[in-house]
Design a protein around this motif. Structure first.
Motif, PDB file in Angstrom:
ATOM      1  N   VAL A  46       0.852  -1.177   0.000  1.00  0.00           N
ATOM      2  CA  VAL A  46       0.000   0.000   0.000  1.00  0.00           C
ATOM      3  C   VAL A  46       0.890   1.230   0.000  1.00  0.00           C
ATOM      4  O   VAL A  46       1.809   1.343   0.805  1.00  0.00           O
ATOM      5  CB  VAL A  46      -0.920  -0.007   1.236  1.00  0.00           C
ATOM      6  CG1 VAL A  46      -1.762   1.249   1.288  1.00  0.00           C
ATOM      7  CG2 VAL A  46      -1.778  -1.250   1.247  1.00  0.00           C
ATOM      8  N   GLN A  47       0.629   2.124  -0.929  1.00  0.00           N
ATOM      9  CA  GLN A  47       1.373   3.375  -0.992  1.00  0.00           C
ATOM     10  C   GLN A  47       0.973   4.242   0.197  1.00  0.00           C
ATOM     11  O   GLN A  47      -0.191   4.282   0.573  1.00  0.00           O
ATOM     12  CB  GLN A  47       1.049   4.126  -2.289  1.00  0.00           C
ATOM     13  CG  GLN A  47       1.563   3.460  -3.527  1.00  0.00           C
ATOM     14  CD  GLN A  47       3.045   3.687  -3.712  1.00  0.00           C
ATOM     15  OE1 GLN A  47       3.615   4.614  -3.159  1.00  0.00           O
ATOM     16  NE2 GLN A  47       3.671   2.836  -4.478  1.00  0.00           N
ATOM     17  N   PRO A  48       1.930   4.935   0.806  1.00  0.00           N
ATOM     18  CA  PRO A  48       1.546   5.852   1.879  1.00  0.00           C
ATOM     19  C   PRO A  48       0.657   6.952   1.324  1.00  0.00           C
ATOM     20  O   PRO A  48       0.835   7.381   0.187  1.00  0.00           O
ATOM     21  CB  PRO A  48       2.873   6.408   2.387  1.00  0.00           C
ATOM     22  CG  PRO A  48       3.911   5.989   1.437  1.00  0.00           C
ATOM     23  CD  PRO A  48       3.351   4.917   0.576  1.00  0.00           C
ATOM     24  N   PRO A  49      -0.300   7.390   2.100  1.00  0.00           N
ATOM     25  CA  PRO A  49      -1.241   8.391   1.573  1.00  0.00           C
ATOM     26  C   PRO A  49      -0.550   9.733   1.374  1.00  0.00           C
ATOM     27  O   PRO A  49       0.376  10.098   2.086  1.00  0.00           O
ATOM     28  CB  PRO A  49      -2.304   8.476   2.664  1.00  0.00           C
ATOM     29  CG  PRO A  49      -1.603   8.041   3.907  1.00  0.00           C
ATOM     30  CD  PRO A  49      -0.585   7.024   3.472  1.00  0.00           C
ATOM     31  N   PHE A  50      -1.046  10.453   0.384  1.00  0.00           N
ATOM     32  CA  PHE A  50      -0.543  11.786   0.105  1.00  0.00           C
ATOM     33  C   PHE A  50      -1.245  12.772   1.032  1.00  0.00           C
ATOM     34  O   PHE A  50      -2.468  12.730   1.193  1.00  0.00           O
ATOM     35  CB  PHE A  50      -0.789  12.157  -1.360  1.00  0.00           C
ATOM     36  CG  PHE A  50      -0.417  13.570  -1.689  1.00  0.00           C
ATOM     37  CD1 PHE A  50       0.901  13.968  -1.687  1.00  0.00           C
ATOM     38  CD2 PHE A  50      -1.388  14.505  -1.984  1.00  0.00           C
ATOM     39  CE1 PHE A  50       1.247  15.275  -1.982  1.00  0.00           C
ATOM     40  CE2 PHE A  50      -1.057  15.803  -2.291  1.00  0.00           C
ATOM     41  CZ  PHE A  50       0.268  16.186  -2.282  1.00  0.00           C
ATOM     42  N   ASP A  51      -0.484  13.640   1.649  1.00  0.00           N
ATOM     43  CA  ASP A  51      -1.048  14.649   2.545  1.00  0.00           C
ATOM     44  C   ASP A  51      -1.600  15.785   1.691  1.00  0.00           C
ATOM     45  O   ASP A  51      -0.863  16.611   1.170  1.00  0.00           O
ATOM     46  CB  ASP A  51       0.035  15.154   3.497  1.00  0.00           C
ATOM     47  CG  ASP A  51      -0.510  16.082   4.554  1.00  0.00           C
ATOM     48  OD1 ASP A  51      -1.750  16.198   4.666  1.00  0.00           O
ATOM     49  OD2 ASP A  51       0.316  16.680   5.270  1.00  0.00           O
ATOM     50  N   SER A  52      -2.920  15.823   1.539  1.00  0.00           N
ATOM     51  CA  SER A  52      -3.537  16.809   0.648  1.00  0.00           C
ATOM     52  C   SER A  52      -3.428  18.233   1.174  1.00  0.00           C
ATOM     53  O   SER A  52      -3.698  19.176   0.442  1.00  0.00           O
ATOM     54  CB  SER A  52      -4.999  16.452   0.390  1.00  0.00           C
ATOM     55  OG  SER A  52      -5.690  16.408   1.613  1.00  0.00           O
ATOM     56  N   ARG A  68      -3.889  19.864  -8.913  1.00  0.00           N
ATOM     57  CA  ARG A  68      -5.037  19.094  -8.433  1.00  0.00           C
ATOM     58  C   ARG A  68      -4.562  17.670  -8.155  1.00  0.00           C
ATOM     59  O   ARG A  68      -3.833  17.086  -8.938  1.00  0.00           O
ATOM     60  CB  ARG A  68      -6.134  19.093  -9.502  1.00  0.00           C
ATOM     61  CG  ARG A  68      -7.333  18.234  -9.161  1.00  0.00           C
ATOM     62  CD  ARG A  68      -8.377  18.285 -10.252  1.00  0.00           C
ATOM     63  NE  ARG A  68      -7.892  17.879 -11.560  1.00  0.00           N
ATOM     64  CZ  ARG A  68      -7.849  16.613 -11.982  1.00  0.00           C
ATOM     65  NH1 ARG A  68      -8.251  15.635 -11.214  1.00  0.00           N
ATOM     66  NH2 ARG A  68      -7.407  16.339 -13.205  1.00  0.00           N
ATOM     67  N   TYR A  69      -4.977  17.106  -7.021  1.00  0.00           N
ATOM     68  CA  TYR A  69      -4.595  15.742  -6.663  1.00  0.00           C
ATOM     69  C   TYR A  69      -5.594  14.754  -7.231  1.00  0.00           C
ATOM     70  O   TYR A  69      -6.804  14.887  -7.035  1.00  0.00           O
ATOM     71  CB  TYR A  69      -4.512  15.599  -5.146  1.00  0.00           C
ATOM     72  CG  TYR A  69      -4.256  14.189  -4.691  1.00  0.00           C
ATOM     73  CD1 TYR A  69      -3.096  13.518  -5.053  1.00  0.00           C
ATOM     74  CD2 TYR A  69      -5.165  13.510  -3.899  1.00  0.00           C
ATOM     75  CE1 TYR A  69      -2.851  12.229  -4.643  1.00  0.00           C
ATOM     76  CE2 TYR A  69      -4.926  12.224  -3.471  1.00  0.00           C
ATOM     77  CZ  TYR A  69      -3.774  11.586  -3.848  1.00  0.00           C
ATOM     78  OH  TYR A  69      -3.540  10.303  -3.442  1.00  0.00           O
ATOM     79  N   GLU A  70      -5.091  13.771  -7.950  1.00  0.00           N
ATOM     80  CA  GLU A  70      -5.920  12.706  -8.502  1.00  0.00           C
ATOM     81  C   GLU A  70      -5.599  11.428  -7.739  1.00  0.00           C
ATOM     82  O   GLU A  70      -4.524  10.845  -7.908  1.00  0.00           O
ATOM     83  CB  GLU A  70      -5.643  12.531  -9.994  1.00  0.00           C
ATOM     84  CG  GLU A  70      -6.468  11.471 -10.665  1.00  0.00           C
ATOM     85  CD  GLU A  70      -7.946  11.820 -10.690  1.00  0.00           C
ATOM     86  OE1 GLU A  70      -8.761  10.918 -10.444  1.00  0.00           O
ATOM     87  OE2 GLU A  70      -8.272  12.992 -10.939  1.00  0.00           O
ATOM     88  N   ALA A  71      -6.528  11.001  -6.866  1.00  0.00           N
ATOM     89  CA  ALA A  71      -6.275   9.843  -6.003  1.00  0.00           C
ATOM     90  C   ALA A  71      -6.237   8.538  -6.790  1.00  0.00           C
ATOM     91  O   ALA A  71      -5.507   7.615  -6.420  1.00  0.00           O
ATOM     92  CB  ALA A  71      -7.351   9.768  -4.924  1.00  0.00           C
ATOM     93  N   LYS A  72      -6.992   8.468  -7.885  1.00  0.00           N
ATOM     94  CA  LYS A  72      -7.056   7.228  -8.658  1.00  0.00           C
ATOM     95  C   LYS A  72      -5.703   6.886  -9.282  1.00  0.00           C
ATOM     96  O   LYS A  72      -5.279   5.737  -9.280  1.00  0.00           O
ATOM     97  CB  LYS A  72      -8.121   7.354  -9.748  1.00  0.00           C
ATOM     98  CG  LYS A  72      -8.337   6.079 -10.511  1.00  0.00           C
ATOM     99  CD  LYS A  72      -9.514   6.113 -11.478  1.00  0.00           C
ATOM    100  CE  LYS A  72      -9.774   7.447 -12.106  1.00  0.00           C
ATOM    101  NZ  LYS A  72     -10.748   7.390 -13.198  1.00  0.00           N
ATOM    102  N   THR A  73      -4.994   7.887  -9.779  1.00  0.00           N
ATOM    103  CA  THR A  73      -3.683   7.661 -10.405  1.00  0.00           C
ATOM    104  C   THR A  73      -2.527   8.043  -9.487  1.00  0.00           C
ATOM    105  O   THR A  73      -1.372   7.817  -9.843  1.00  0.00           O
ATOM    106  CB  THR A  73      -3.571   8.478 -11.697  1.00  0.00           C
ATOM    107  OG1 THR A  73      -3.750   9.858 -11.393  1.00  0.00           O
ATOM    108  CG2 THR A  73      -4.589   8.019 -12.724  1.00  0.00           C
TER     109      THR A  73
END
Length: 115
Positions: A46-52, A68-73
């Protein structure tokens, strides 16, 4: 006292000690087995989550526009230039040469034709 210290430094720097014992010891060392992960051991990590919250500080290095953050990619998208910066291990890779070009959806049937 100063002369004795300087005199010792001058005479000791002229001699080069030979460390033959340490060389023999390093040759006798055997290879130590190190446990290394093989590619078959790697599961879908699992990739660590990006801090938006970083989006308020990050801008495109080329156009200086917000991203813009694209969570899918898992990418930061610049809509204006049509490029996407990858996020690797939770860290955005903002190097322009590493960015991916986005393909625009162009529909040829809606474009006007010139006669």
């Amino acid at each position: 006292m100063f002369r004795s210290v300087v005199g010792r430094l001058v005479t000791e720097t002229g001699r080069v000690p030979r460390c033959t014992r340490t060389a023999a010891r390093t040759q006798r060392l055997t290879a130590v087995s190190v446990s290394a992960r093989s590619f078959s051991d790697v599961k879908d990590e699992v990739q660590p989550p990006f801090d938006s919250s970083l989006l308020q500080f990050l801008v495109c290095p080329l156009s200086k526009k917000p991203l813009r953050y694209e969570a899918k990619t898992n990418e930061l998208i610049n809509e204006e230039l049509g490029i996407a910066y990858p996020i690797i291990d939770g860290v955005p890779n903002m190097i322009p040469q590493e960015a991916r070009l986005l393909q625009k959806d162009t529909d040829t049937s809606t474009t006007p034709t010139q006669d």
